[in-house]
Motif scaffolding. Sequence first.
Motif, PDB file in Angstrom:
ATOM      1  N   VAL A   1     -11.490   5.615   5.105  1.00 51.26           N
ATOM      2  CA  VAL A   1     -11.217   4.011   5.340  1.00 51.26           C
ATOM      3  C   VAL A   1     -11.103   3.345   4.124  1.00 51.26           C
ATOM      4  O   VAL A   1     -12.291   3.441   3.619  1.00 51.26           O
ATOM      5  N   ARG A   2      -9.907   2.451   3.702  1.00 52.06           N
ATOM      6  CA  ARG A   2     -10.306   1.635   2.762  1.00 52.06           C
ATOM      7  C   ARG A   2      -9.756   0.179   3.361  1.00 52.06           C
ATOM      8  O   ARG A   2      -9.249   0.104   4.314  1.00 52.06           O
ATOM      9  N   VAL A   3     -10.152  -0.780   2.406  1.00 55.19           N
ATOM     10  CA  VAL A   3      -9.787  -2.295   2.845  1.00 55.19           C
ATOM     11  C   VAL A   3      -9.234  -2.967   1.679  1.00 55.19           C
ATOM     12  O   VAL A   3      -9.403  -2.803   0.563  1.00 55.19           O
ATOM     13  N   LEU A   4      -8.361  -3.775   2.120  1.00 54.76           N
ATOM     14  CA  LEU A   4      -7.692  -4.649   0.983  1.00 54.76           C
ATOM     15  C   LEU A   4      -7.823  -5.938   1.576  1.00 54.76           C
ATOM     16  O   LEU A   4      -7.449  -6.431   2.813  1.00 54.76           O
TER      17      LEU A   4
ATOM     18  N   PRO B   1      -4.263  12.769   5.115  1.00 47.85           N
ATOM     19  CA  PRO B   1      -4.627  13.596   4.532  1.00 47.85           C
ATOM     20  C   PRO B   1      -3.517  14.309   3.350  1.00 47.85           C
ATOM     21  O   PRO B   1      -4.013  14.705   2.335  1.00 47.85           O
ATOM     22  N   ASP B   2      -2.463  14.559   3.830  1.00 50.20           N
ATOM     23  CA  ASP B   2      -1.351  15.143   3.096  1.00 50.20           C
ATOM     24  C   ASP B   2      -0.910  14.059   1.923  1.00 50.20           C
ATOM     25  O   ASP B   2       0.157  14.263   1.143  1.00 50.20           O
ATOM     26  N   GLY B   3      -1.282  12.842   2.062  1.00 44.46           N
ATOM     27  CA  GLY B   3      -0.875  11.675   1.090  1.00 44.46           C
ATOM     28  C   GLY B   3       0.351  11.210   1.428  1.00 44.46           C
ATOM     29  O   GLY B   3       1.100  10.652   0.700  1.00 44.46           O
ATOM     30  N   ARG B   4       1.235  11.527   2.434  1.00 42.18           N
ATOM     31  CA  ARG B   4       2.562  11.137   2.896  1.00 42.18           C
ATOM     32  C   ARG B   4       2.992   9.981   3.578  1.00 42.18           C
ATOM     33  O   ARG B   4       3.987   9.503   3.851  1.00 42.18           O
ATOM     34  N   SER B   5       1.749   9.267   3.878  1.00 45.42           N
ATOM     35  CA  SER B   5       1.910   7.912   4.560  1.00 45.42           C
ATOM     36  C   SER B   5       0.503   7.373   4.512  1.00 45.42           C
ATOM     37  O   SER B   5      -0.355   7.760   4.244  1.00 45.42           O
ATOM     38  N   VAL B   6       0.467   5.804   4.725  1.00 44.19           N
ATOM     39  CA  VAL B   6      -0.606   4.995   4.877  1.00 44.19           C
ATOM     40  C   VAL B   6      -0.369   4.565   6.248  1.00 44.19           C
ATOM     41  O   VAL B   6       0.539   4.001   6.725  1.00 44.19           O
ATOM     42  N   GLU B   7      -1.698   4.548   6.866  1.00 46.68           N
ATOM     43  CA  GLU B   7      -1.713   3.916   8.193  1.00 46.68           C
ATOM     44  C   GLU B   7      -2.595   2.615   8.170  1.00 46.68           C
ATOM     45  O   GLU B   7      -3.852   2.586   7.747  1.00 46.68           O
ATOM     46  N   ILE B   8      -1.703   1.462   8.540  1.00 40.01           N
ATOM     47  CA  ILE B   8      -2.672   0.284   8.649  1.00 40.01           C
ATOM     48  C   ILE B   8      -3.181   0.528  10.051  1.00 40.01           C
ATOM     49  O   ILE B   8      -2.797   0.649  11.080  1.00 40.01           O
ATOM     50  N   LEU B   9      -4.823   0.297  10.141  1.00 38.99           N
ATOM     51  CA  LEU B   9      -5.652   0.548  11.184  1.00 38.99           C
ATOM     52  C   LEU B   9      -5.930  -0.882  11.894  1.00 38.99           C
ATOM     53  O   LEU B   9      -5.920  -0.775  13.092  1.00 38.99           O
ATOM     54  N   ARG B  10      -6.345  -1.957  11.105  1.00 37.94           N
ATOM     55  CA  ARG B  10      -6.539  -2.972  11.566  1.00 37.94           C
ATOM     56  C   ARG B  10      -6.331  -4.116  10.562  1.00 37.94           C
ATOM     57  O   ARG B  10      -6.591  -3.922   9.357  1.00 37.94           O
ATOM     58  N   PHE B  11      -6.199  -5.361  11.028  1.00 45.35           N
ATOM     59  CA  PHE B  11      -6.172  -6.701  10.346  1.00 45.35           C
ATOM     60  C   PHE B  11      -7.194  -7.333  10.809  1.00 45.35           C
ATOM     61  O   PHE B  11      -7.492  -7.311  12.091  1.00 45.35           O
TER      62      PHE B  11
ATOM     63  N   LEU C   1       0.873  -1.080  -0.050  1.00 46.47           N
ATOM     64  CA  LEU C   1      -0.006   0.070  -0.097  1.00 46.47           C
ATOM     65  C   LEU C   1       0.644   1.301   0.105  1.00 46.47           C
ATOM     66  O   LEU C   1       0.180   2.324  -0.333  1.00 46.47           O
ATOM     67  N   GLY C   2       2.090   1.235   0.275  1.00 46.15           N
ATOM     68  CA  GLY C   2       3.111   2.271   0.273  1.00 46.15           C
ATOM     69  C   GLY C   2       3.273   2.736  -1.135  1.00 46.15           C
ATOM     70  O   GLY C   2       3.482   4.031  -1.242  1.00 46.15           O
TER      71      GLY C   2
ATOM     72  N   PRO D   1      -7.990 -14.951   4.537  1.00 47.42           N
ATOM     73  CA  PRO D   1      -9.067 -14.251   4.800  1.00 47.42           C
ATOM     74  C   PRO D   1      -9.206 -13.182   5.846  1.00 47.42           C
ATOM     75  O   PRO D   1     -10.183 -12.769   6.240  1.00 47.42           O
ATOM     76  N   ILE D   2      -8.025 -12.560   5.711  1.00 50.84           N
ATOM     77  CA  ILE D   2      -8.142 -11.016   6.407  1.00 50.84           C
ATOM     78  C   ILE D   2      -8.148 -10.156   5.784  1.00 50.84           C
ATOM     79  O   ILE D   2      -7.648  -9.816   4.392  1.00 50.84           O
ATOM     80  N   GLN D   3      -8.869  -9.105   6.319  1.00 49.87           N
ATOM     81  CA  GLN D   3      -9.045  -7.663   5.693  1.00 49.87           C
ATOM     82  C   GLN D   3      -8.223  -6.936   6.114  1.00 49.87           C
ATOM     83  O   GLN D   3      -8.102  -6.920   7.424  1.00 49.87           O
ATOM     84  N   ILE D   4      -7.484  -5.938   5.468  1.00 45.47           N
ATOM     85  CA  ILE D   4      -6.636  -4.997   5.869  1.00 45.47           C
ATOM     86  C   ILE D   4      -7.206  -3.629   5.804  1.00 45.47           C
ATOM     87  O   ILE D   4      -7.255  -3.128   4.655  1.00 45.47           O
ATOM     88  N   TYR D   5      -7.598  -3.029   6.883  1.00 45.43           N
ATOM     89  CA  TYR D   5      -8.214  -1.749   6.990  1.00 45.43           C
ATOM     90  C   TYR D   5      -7.041  -0.763   7.133  1.00 45.43           C
ATOM     91  O   TYR D   5      -6.183  -0.605   7.973  1.00 45.43           O
ATOM     92  N   TYR D   6      -7.184   0.434   6.396  1.00 47.17           N
ATOM     93  CA  TYR D   6      -6.091   1.217   6.201  1.00 47.17           C
ATOM     94  C   TYR D   6      -6.817   2.701   5.853  1.00 47.17           C
ATOM     95  O   TYR D   6      -7.761   2.805   5.214  1.00 47.17           O
ATOM     96  N   ARG D   7      -5.800   3.853   5.990  1.00 45.31           N
ATOM     97  CA  ARG D   7      -6.179   5.135   5.534  1.00 45.31           C
ATOM     98  C   ARG D   7      -5.061   5.788   4.957  1.00 45.31           C
ATOM     99  O   ARG D   7      -3.862   5.369   5.414  1.00 45.31           O
ATOM    100  N   LEU D   8      -5.175   6.490   4.055  1.00 42.86           N
ATOM    101  CA  LEU D   8      -4.095   7.425   3.621  1.00 42.86           C
ATOM    102  C   LEU D   8      -4.237   8.722   4.478  1.00 42.86           C
ATOM    103  O   LEU D   8      -5.138   9.278   4.616  1.00 42.86           O
TER     104      LEU D   8
END
Length: 98
Positions: free
Chosen positions: A59-62, A75-85, A43-44, A66-73
């Motif tokens: 929030v987006r999901v990948l 606001p400045d677009g300079r990093s991706v934060e993985i929120l939950r597996f 996702l980086g 069987p695991i869903q990776i929840y994340y968000r970019l």
Amino acid sequence: MVPVIYAPEAERDLDGITAYIAKDNPKATEQFGYRLISRAELLGALPHLGRPVHGKRQVRVLLESPIQIYYRLAPDGRSVEILRFWHASRDPDSLTVD
């Protein structure tokens, strides 16, 4: 490419998933854990790879079945934060992301 940051909840989720798998198959634990991390790190380079999550703003999901990776970019677009597996069999309404 932007850095990928793991929220404490995501780290706990990953620990719980690998501990659960280790009960039955310790060798598979390491392989699956690396597979999840590799997918999250992708996702980086491709932060819009996942789909938006209805009802969870920015929030987006990948899926790495069987695991869903929840994340968000960020606001400045300079990093991706993985929120939950999150295991796909779990109730998505009980998912909390901050």
